[in-house]
Scaffold this active site. Structure first.
Site, mmCIF file in Angstrom:
data_model
loop_
_atom_site.group_PDB
_atom_site.id
_atom_site.type_symbol
_atom_site.label_atom_id
_atom_site.label_comp_id
_atom_site.label_asym_id
_atom_site.label_seq_id
_atom_site.Cartn_x
_atom_site.Cartn_y
_atom_site.Cartn_z
ATOM 1 N N HIS A 299 0.866 -1.186 0.000
ATOM 2 C CA HIS A 299 0.000 0.000 0.000
ATOM 3 C C HIS A 299 0.901 1.235 0.000
ATOM 4 C CE1 HIS A 299 -3.769 -1.898 2.139
ATOM 5 N NE2 HIS A 299 -4.065 -1.649 0.872
ATOM 6 N N CYS B 180 -2.298 2.769 9.161
ATOM 7 C CA CYS B 180 -3.292 1.776 8.743
ATOM 8 C C CYS B 180 -4.505 1.768 9.671
ATOM 9 C CB CYS B 180 -2.685 0.382 8.752
ATOM 10 S SG CYS B 180 -1.349 0.147 7.598
HETATM 11 N N1 ARG Z 1 -3.826 -7.188 6.546
HETATM 12 C C1 ARG Z 1 -4.235 -5.995 5.900
HETATM 13 C C2 ARG Z 1 -4.179 -6.165 4.404
HETATM 14 O O1 ARG Z 1 -3.253 -6.776 3.933
HETATM 15 C C3 ARG Z 1 -3.365 -4.860 6.335
HETATM 16 C C4 ARG Z 1 -3.835 -3.536 5.836
HETATM 17 C C5 ARG Z 1 -2.958 -2.415 6.274
HETATM 18 N N2 ARG Z 1 -3.525 -1.182 5.979
HETATM 19 C C6 ARG Z 1 -2.909 -0.168 5.357
HETATM 20 N N3 ARG Z 1 -3.536 0.969 5.265
HETATM 21 N N4 ARG Z 1 -1.729 -0.297 4.827
HETATM 22 O O2 ARG Z 1 -5.028 -5.694 3.673
#
Ligand code: ARG
Length: 269
Positions: A168, A262
């Site tokens: 991300h 996150c």
């Molecule tokens: N386990 C989640 C996923 O892989 C983690 C998300 C983390 N969120 C973020 N905004 N980077 O989607």
């Protein structure tokens, strides 16, 4: 100057690592949900202590990643561009976020394309008159960048993520005030690195150690920068650039592949 923020968070009451959709997730590693809640409470109290308003989303059983509230939508100037998750395991989270905004009278625009909200969108209100940076490569589709631009009426600059550990945008880049960013160049394609260097000549540039410690997954109010306590090198760089680092311990939530940012979505009226 710090500016008061309204944040949205969701308790990790049902947090678990039941599936692996990013390289940080290991379904065989033990997760202490109680410790996760304790650390998350510490983050929430830190934000409140800095004078910010924290709204809460009700956690739902069966959605173990719902604690990562950043992914549920992207809000600019009172308009909400909804999320549409890449993985089926998380898709119901978008419905919960949508209900939150619609029941409170926000102008909600439903997406037609895969995008993971503030996980892949960053807003800088004073950069070039109001600029959105948008990541693609792993989760959000580039077509969602154009859709966000139409929904929000702000220029959207696309940058390409190339390292799966930084799946991300918000694990590789963050706004540290209304016009500036901190980022890890290695997470981006060579061309995107050039774009970021051109737009943000004053950026705080992080190294791989900072980035792998989830240091860039931070939240700033313009002065106070709340970041993972393991990212000590980045804290020093931010302090040298005139910001106030505020370290928080959030190690349990790293097991899901996330940290400070996150867990937080910003509600921008
Ligand atoms: N386990 C989640 C996923 O892989 C983690 C998300 C983390 N969120 C973020 N905004 N980077 O989607």
């Amino acid at each position: 100057m710090p500016r008061k923020r309204i944040y949205l968070m969701c308790s990790p009451k049902h947090f678990a690592v039941e599936y692996a959709i990013n390289p940080w997730m290991d379904v065989t590693a033990a997760v202490d949900a109680e410790l996760a809640v304790k650390q998350w409470d510490g983050l929430r109290e830190t934000l409140v202590g800095l004078g910010h308003d924290v709204r809460l989303l009700t956690p739902q059983p069966g959605l173990p990643d719902m604690v990562y509230a950043a992914n549920g939508a992207f809000v600019v100037d009172g308009t909400v561009y909804g999320a549409r998750f890449k993985h089926a395991q998380r898709s119901a989270e978008a419905t919960a976020h949508r209900a939150f905004y619609q029941s409170r009278g926000w102008h909600f625009i439903a997406p037609t394309v895969t995008n993971e909200g503030e996980g892949d969108f960053v807003y800088l209100p004073a950069a070039h008159g109001g600029l959105v940076l948008a990541g693609y490569g792993f989760r959000t589709e580039p077509a969602a960048h154009a859709e966000a631009q139409e929904a929000l009426g702000r220029p959207v600059v696309s940058v390409r993520l190339v390292d799966p550990r930084f799946y991300h945008l918000d694990v590789a880049l963050a706004s540290i005030d209304d016009r500036n960013i901190a980022y890890y160049p290695g997470a981006f394609s060579t061309a995107s690195q050039k774009v970021l260097a051109q737009l943000f000549p004053e950026a705080v540039v992080a190294d791989d150690v900072d980035a792998l410690a989830f240091g860039l997954n931070l939240v700033s109010d313009g002065r106070n920068v709340v970041l993972n306590s393991e990212a000590t090198g980045l804290a020093d760089k931010l302090a040298a650039a005139g910001y106030q680092p505020v370290p928080v311990a959030l190690a349990e939530l790293r097991k899901g592949g996330g940290s400070v940012k996150c867990c937080i979505a910003e509600l921008r009226h």
